[in-house]
Structure formats: C-alpha cells, structure tokens
Design a protein around this motif. Structure first.
Motif, PDB file in Angstrom:
ATOM      1  N   PRO A  99       8.757  -6.753   1.624  1.00 40.67           N
ATOM      2  CA  PRO A  99       8.578  -8.104   0.833  1.00 40.67           C
ATOM      3  C   PRO A  99       8.836  -7.525  -0.672  1.00 40.67           C
ATOM      4  CG  PRO A  99       6.796  -7.781   2.145  1.00 40.67           C
ATOM      5  CD  PRO A  99       7.471  -6.614   2.476  1.00 40.67           C
ATOM      6  N   ALA A 100       8.917  -6.424  -0.882  1.00 41.54           N
ATOM      7  CA  ALA A 100       9.310  -6.015  -2.597  1.00 41.54           C
ATOM      8  C   ALA A 100      10.732  -6.209  -2.611  1.00 41.54           C
ATOM      9  CB  ALA A 100       9.090  -4.243  -2.789  1.00 41.54           C
ATOM     10  N   VAL A 101      11.547  -6.333  -1.489  1.00 39.15           N
ATOM     11  CA  VAL A 101      12.745  -6.350  -1.642  1.00 39.15           C
ATOM     12  C   VAL A 101      13.159  -8.048  -1.463  1.00 39.15           C
ATOM     13  CG1 VAL A 101      15.050  -6.645  -0.466  1.00 39.15           C
ATOM     14  CG2 VAL A 101      13.959  -4.391  -1.148  1.00 39.15           C
ATOM     15  N   ASN A 148      13.225   1.405   8.175  1.00 40.87           N
ATOM     16  CA  ASN A 148      12.237   0.161   8.209  1.00 40.87           C
ATOM     17  C   ASN A 148      10.759   0.646   8.432  1.00 40.87           C
ATOM     18  OD1 ASN A 148      10.874  -1.936  10.221  1.00 40.87           O
ATOM     19  ND2 ASN A 148      12.106  -3.087   8.424  1.00 40.87           N
ATOM     20  N   ASN A 149       9.873  -0.091   7.645  1.00 37.88           N
ATOM     21  CA  ASN A 149       8.662   0.193   7.446  1.00 37.88           C
ATOM     22  C   ASN A 149       7.786  -0.016   8.719  1.00 37.88           C
ATOM     23  OD1 ASN A 149       9.152  -1.898   6.017  1.00 37.88           O
ATOM     24  ND2 ASN A 149       7.308  -2.336   5.949  1.00 37.88           N
ATOM     25  N   GLU A 150       8.215  -1.187   9.582  1.00 42.20           N
ATOM     26  CA  GLU A 150       7.299  -1.716  10.667  1.00 42.20           C
ATOM     27  C   GLU A 150       7.700  -0.957  11.873  1.00 42.20           C
ATOM     28  OE1 GLU A 150       7.663  -5.958  10.990  1.00 42.20           O
ATOM     29  OE2 GLU A 150       7.349  -5.886   8.830  1.00 42.20           O
ATOM     30  N   VAL A 174      19.503   1.130  -2.079  1.00 38.76           N
ATOM     31  CA  VAL A 174      18.724   1.504  -0.824  1.00 38.76           C
ATOM     32  C   VAL A 174      17.204   1.804  -0.964  1.00 38.76           C
ATOM     33  CG1 VAL A 174      18.604   3.308   0.950  1.00 38.76           C
ATOM     34  CG2 VAL A 174      20.672   2.560   0.017  1.00 38.76           C
ATOM     35  N   ASP A 175      16.212   1.171  -0.348  1.00 42.88           N
ATOM     36  CA  ASP A 175      14.876   1.312  -0.497  1.00 42.88           C
ATOM     37  C   ASP A 175      14.910   2.505   0.497  1.00 42.88           C
ATOM     38  OD1 ASP A 175      12.342   1.458   0.261  1.00 42.88           O
ATOM     39  OD2 ASP A 175      11.930  -0.713   0.097  1.00 42.88           O
ATOM     40  N   ALA A 176      14.316   3.754  -0.151  1.00 43.84           N
ATOM     41  CA  ALA A 176      13.979   4.826   0.639  1.00 43.84           C
ATOM     42  C   ALA A 176      12.764   5.198   0.662  1.00 43.84           C
ATOM     43  CB  ALA A 176      15.083   5.952  -0.106  1.00 43.84           C
ATOM     44  N   VAL A 177      11.744   4.255   0.542  1.00 43.31           N
ATOM     45  CA  VAL A 177      10.442   4.910   0.372  1.00 43.31           C
ATOM     46  C   VAL A 177       9.808   5.331   1.806  1.00 43.31           C
ATOM     47  CG1 VAL A 177       8.048   3.470   0.681  1.00 43.31           C
ATOM     48  CG2 VAL A 177       9.923   2.969  -1.275  1.00 43.31           C
ATOM     49  N   GLN A 178      10.544   4.746   2.849  1.00 45.82           N
ATOM     50  CA  GLN A 178       9.871   5.566   4.320  1.00 45.82           C
ATOM     51  C   GLN A 178      10.814   6.617   4.624  1.00 45.82           C
ATOM     52  OE1 GLN A 178       7.014   4.719   5.702  1.00 45.82           O
ATOM     53  NE2 GLN A 178       6.379   2.886   4.392  1.00 45.82           N
ATOM     54  N   ALA A 179      11.816   6.783   3.775  1.00 46.06           N
ATOM     55  CA  ALA A 179      12.999   7.812   4.244  1.00 46.06           C
ATOM     56  C   ALA A 179      12.731   9.347   3.835  1.00 46.06           C
ATOM     57  CB  ALA A 179      14.346   7.357   4.100  1.00 46.06           C
ATOM     58  N   HIS A 200       2.937   7.705  -3.272  1.00 45.47           N
ATOM     59  CA  HIS A 200       1.798   7.670  -2.478  1.00 45.47           C
ATOM     60  C   HIS A 200       2.125   7.669  -0.836  1.00 45.47           C
ATOM     61  CE1 HIS A 200       1.342   3.458  -0.944  1.00 45.47           C
ATOM     62  NE2 HIS A 200       2.122   3.181  -2.025  1.00 45.47           N
ATOM     63  N   LYS A 201       3.501   7.566  -0.438  1.00 45.09           N
ATOM     64  CA  LYS A 201       3.738   7.735   0.827  1.00 45.09           C
ATOM     65  C   LYS A 201       4.119   9.031   1.379  1.00 45.09           C
ATOM     66  CE  LYS A 201       4.387   2.939   0.904  1.00 45.09           C
ATOM     67  NZ  LYS A 201       3.608   2.219   1.767  1.00 45.09           N
ATOM     68  N   PHE A 202       4.057  10.221   0.347  1.00 46.68           N
ATOM     69  CA  PHE A 202       4.252  11.501   0.582  1.00 46.68           C
ATOM     70  C   PHE A 202       3.197  12.279  -0.002  1.00 46.68           C
ATOM     71  CE2 PHE A 202       7.462  10.563  -2.776  1.00 46.68           C
ATOM     72  CZ  PHE A 202       7.261  11.449  -3.840  1.00 46.68           C
TER      73      PHE A 202
HETATM   74  C1  PLP Z   1      10.294   0.226   2.819  1.00 45.99           C
HETATM   75  C2  PLP Z   1       8.952  -0.007   1.621  1.00 45.99           C
HETATM   76  N1  PLP Z   1       9.576  -0.393   0.648  1.00 45.99           N
HETATM   77  C3  PLP Z   1       8.583  -0.743  -0.296  1.00 45.99           C
HETATM   78  C4  PLP Z   1       7.227  -0.592  -0.330  1.00 45.99           C
HETATM   79  C5  PLP Z   1       6.531  -0.740  -1.486  1.00 45.99           C
HETATM   80  O1  PLP Z   1       6.046   0.492  -1.981  1.00 45.99           O
HETATM   81  P1  PLP Z   1       4.654   0.666  -2.869  1.00 45.99           P
HETATM   82  O2  PLP Z   1       3.360   0.500  -2.008  1.00 45.99           O
HETATM   83  O3  PLP Z   1       4.724   2.017  -3.527  1.00 45.99           O
HETATM   84  O4  PLP Z   1       4.719  -0.563  -3.974  1.00 45.99           O
HETATM   85  C6  PLP Z   1       6.666  -0.005   0.923  1.00 45.99           C
HETATM   86  C7  PLP Z   1       5.377  -0.032   1.273  1.00 45.99           C
HETATM   87  O5  PLP Z   1       4.828   0.204   2.164  1.00 45.99           O
HETATM   88  C8  PLP Z   1       7.572   0.412   2.030  1.00 45.99           C
HETATM   89  O6  PLP Z   1       7.114   0.522   3.235  1.00 45.99           O
END
Ligand code: PLP
Length: 378
Positions: A99-101, A148-150, A174-179, A200-202
């Motif tokens: 959803p951030a995107v 993908n986060n899900e 590229v959203d690399a949050v989960q990568a 906070h994901k790592f």
């Molecule tokens: C793929 C992805 N993008 C963005 C976010 C948002 O990150 P944050 O919680 O640091 O705002 C998350 C959080 O779950 C995510 O999994």
C-alpha cells in the motif's frame, strides 16, 4: 513465544539496541550544529552512511536516510512525479505492490496522473511483454517491488532493467523492503535508480530506513526545511537509529549466503510438511524469497489459524500487517489466480535467520493439533 512474523517486523538485535542507547545517551548533539559536540554526531552519521554504502557497494552520496519503507516509497513515487511532470504523467506499476506504493499512486491518479497496473501470473510475476507494451512516450516511472510481502514472489528485476536500458529517462523504482539480506541485490551494476529499504525489517529500530538513489538521478524532496541529507530530506536526523541500522545491516549481511540457506531450509521443511495435508494449499510459488511462506486451509479463514496458533504461542499473520486488521482481500493471492475463499484462508509465515529448526518442529506439533481439531468440528 515462537515469532514467525518477521515480514511484519523483527525483534531488535540486542547489540543493535545497545548502540542505539549508547548514541542516544552520549551523542545527542545536533549533527547540523557548529560546535564540536554536534560535529561528533555528524561524524557518526557520516560513518553510518559510509558503512551502508560500502555494504551495498554503492557510493555514500547515493544513500539518503528516511523513517522507513513507507516514506521511501512515497518519496520515490511523488518525488519523481514532482521532478518529471513536465515530461509526462504516466507511471507503470503492478497490482501486487505494498500500500505504500499503491496509495501513493492513487493520490497521483487523483491529480491527473495515469497509472498502468501490470497483473501477475500464477507465480506472482509480471510479464516482460506486458511491461514493454505498457511503456509510452510519457512514461516517467516504473515502480516494481523486488519481493512481495504477502507471498514472497520475486520479480525478474535484471530482465526488467535490461528492457529499461532502452528508455534511459524513465526512473526505475524498486521497493526492496522484503528483499534485503534475503536475495542478492547488486545495485551499482543494475538499472535500478531508486531502491527503498526499511530498518525494522532487519532487526534495526523502528522508524529507520534509507533509499538508494543512483548518482545523476533527480528526485524532488518531499520534506522541505533545514536542508539535511544534501537538501533532499530535511529534518533533524535520527542519528541513534541510523547508527543502529548501519550495525544491523552489517550483521544481516555478514555470511548472508549462509543465513539465506538456513532460512530457506526452514521454509523448505515447513513447505513439505504443510503440503502433506490434503486440505492445505501452499500459495507461495516454488521460485520465491527464502523467508516467506503463504498457505491456507481450505474453507478456514486465515484469522482462525492465526489465533489458534497464537494460543499455542506461535505468532504468524494473515497477509501483510498493514491490511490484516482491515477486512481487505489478500490481494496478491487473488491476483495470482486463486479464488476469494482461498485468498481469505491465507496465512503468512515469515522467517528470519534467528529462527531455528526446533521452532519449526514446535510449529508442526501445534499445527497437527489445530488441524485435527478442525477436522473434528466438521
Ligand atoms: C514490501 C513493503 N514495502 C513497504 C513497507 C512499509 O515499510 P515500513 O513499515 O518501514 O513503513 C512494507 C512493510 O511491511 C513492505 O513489506
């Protein structure tokens, strides 16, 4: 407690917390101040940026600190839109973004921007052909997540990058949050212009993050003010958080191939165990990141399983933490071709290198019980 919800957030590492507390206590000067006390803090900031850049094999000037993934994604999208709106108002993304995107894109759509959302196949991947067809003269941004986060599904980032080499003016975000730490990302050699990360994901503190912005690429600031972060992101820097995040990243990337292999082996164990139940569907495709496993028990809503596991001290989630409290569909599951009922059964296990095989065995025992009870209720 067994914590299998690491894609929602992770436990802060003890030594990382020590660094956070130390900097908070001893180095609270403002890095923008003229006095030597502030300069000490400025040096910590500089060292942290240097460390993160060197860990990712990019230049220091390419790292900008943020408050996390949501800010990074908003900045990449809206900052590009502000920067490039005289060249065109078209963006390409996918139906499975965080959803951030998607919410950032929806905001732009309300002000006259057009967005093409690429769908995904049963492996959760976009088609390069679709991407190629979607590119227009007025396309200024392609925004596609790495993992993908899900579902843990992966996108063919190298191939997308190769395709975009023919369109040098398009920003590739590229959203690399989960990568990070889960798949290999080589930013410097890639066509990626902006990559977004969240501490906070790592195992870093919450409220920390950074973006990589390729040298020469322009991104308008969203935070205006005192001109911190080379004028690109104003606001007094969260130096304790940044120092702690740099340490967490170092720890994460130390022997990262071994860590990825450990996490992968736990996931493989869970996948083969869950696949043994005739009422369980494993939604996560075989080609996926090592840490995320999404599955469902037929005709049983995901939250029933989540709460049943919670009673046994095991923490998992339905889909993403952001959507799990709202009654939204597990969108990625449906986008991959599953039904609404199947999507509503989705449960996500997300692992970290701190998890163990013993925990996986305890999960199995707990799930056996829950499954048998559900059978009795039928
Ligand atoms: C793929 C992805 N993008 C963005 C976010 C948002 O990150 P944050 O919680 O640091 O705002 C998350 C959080 O779950 C995510 O999994």
């Amino acid at each position: 407690m067994i914590y299998f919800d690491n894609s929602a957030t992770t436990e802060i590492d003890e030594s990382v917390l020590d660094s956070y507390l130390h900097v908070s206590r001893k180095h609270y000067g403002n890095p923008s101040s003229l006095h030597a006390f502030g300069e000490e803090t400025a040096n910590l900031l500089k060292q942290s940026r240097k460390q993160i850049a060197s860990l990712l094999q990019v230049d220091e000037e390419e790292i900008f600190f943020t408050s996390g993934g949501t800010e990074g994604d908003n900045w990449a999208i809206k900052g590009t839109a502000i920067e490039k709106d005289t060249f065109g108002k078209h963006i390409i993304s996918t139906t499975i973004e965080h959803p951030a995107v998607t919410k950032s894109l929806e905001q732009l759509e309300m002000t006259g921007w057009e967005v093409t959302y690429l769908s995904v196949d049963e492996d959760g991947q976009i088609s390069l052909d679709d991407l190629k067809k979607a590119i227009r003269k007025d396309t200024v941004l392609v925004s596609i997540m790495a993992v993908n986060n899900e579902m843990g599904s992966l996108q063919p980032l190298d191939e997308i990058g190769d395709l975009l080499k023919a369109y040098p003016s398009i920003h590739f975000h590229v959203d690399a949050v989960q990568a990070i730490g889960k798949i290999d990302l080589s930013l410097a050699e890639s066509r990626i212009d902006i990559a977004v990360f969240s501490g906070h994901k790592f195992h870093a503190p919450k409220g920390t993050g950074f973006i990589y912005l390729k040298k020469g690429r322009q991104l308008a600031p969203l935070m205006s003010g005192g001109g911190q972060e080379s004028g690109k992101r104003s606001g007094t820097e969260n130096v304790p958080g940044i120092v702690a995040m740099a340490k967490a990243l170092r720890l994460l990337l130390e022997e990262s191939t071994d860590k990825q292999a450990v996490v992968r082996s736990l996931k493989d164990e869970l996948t083969s165990y869950l696949s043994g139940f005739n009422k369980v569907t494993v939604f996560t495709p075989a080609a996926s990141a090592p840490h995320i496993l999404c599955f469902g028990v037929r005709a049983i809503r995901g939250e029933i399983i989540v709460h049943a596991l919670e009673k046994k001290g095991i923490i998992v989630s339905t889909t993403s933490a952001c959507s799990s409290k709202r009654k939204t569909k597990a969108s990625t599951v449906m986008d991959m071709g599953y039904s609404k009922n199947e999507a509503e059964s989705a449960v996500r296990i997300s692992l970290s290198h701190v998890n163990t095989l013993e925990e996986v065995h305890q999960f199995k025992a707990a799930f056996d019980d829950i499954y048998n009870q559900l059978k009795e209720i039928e």
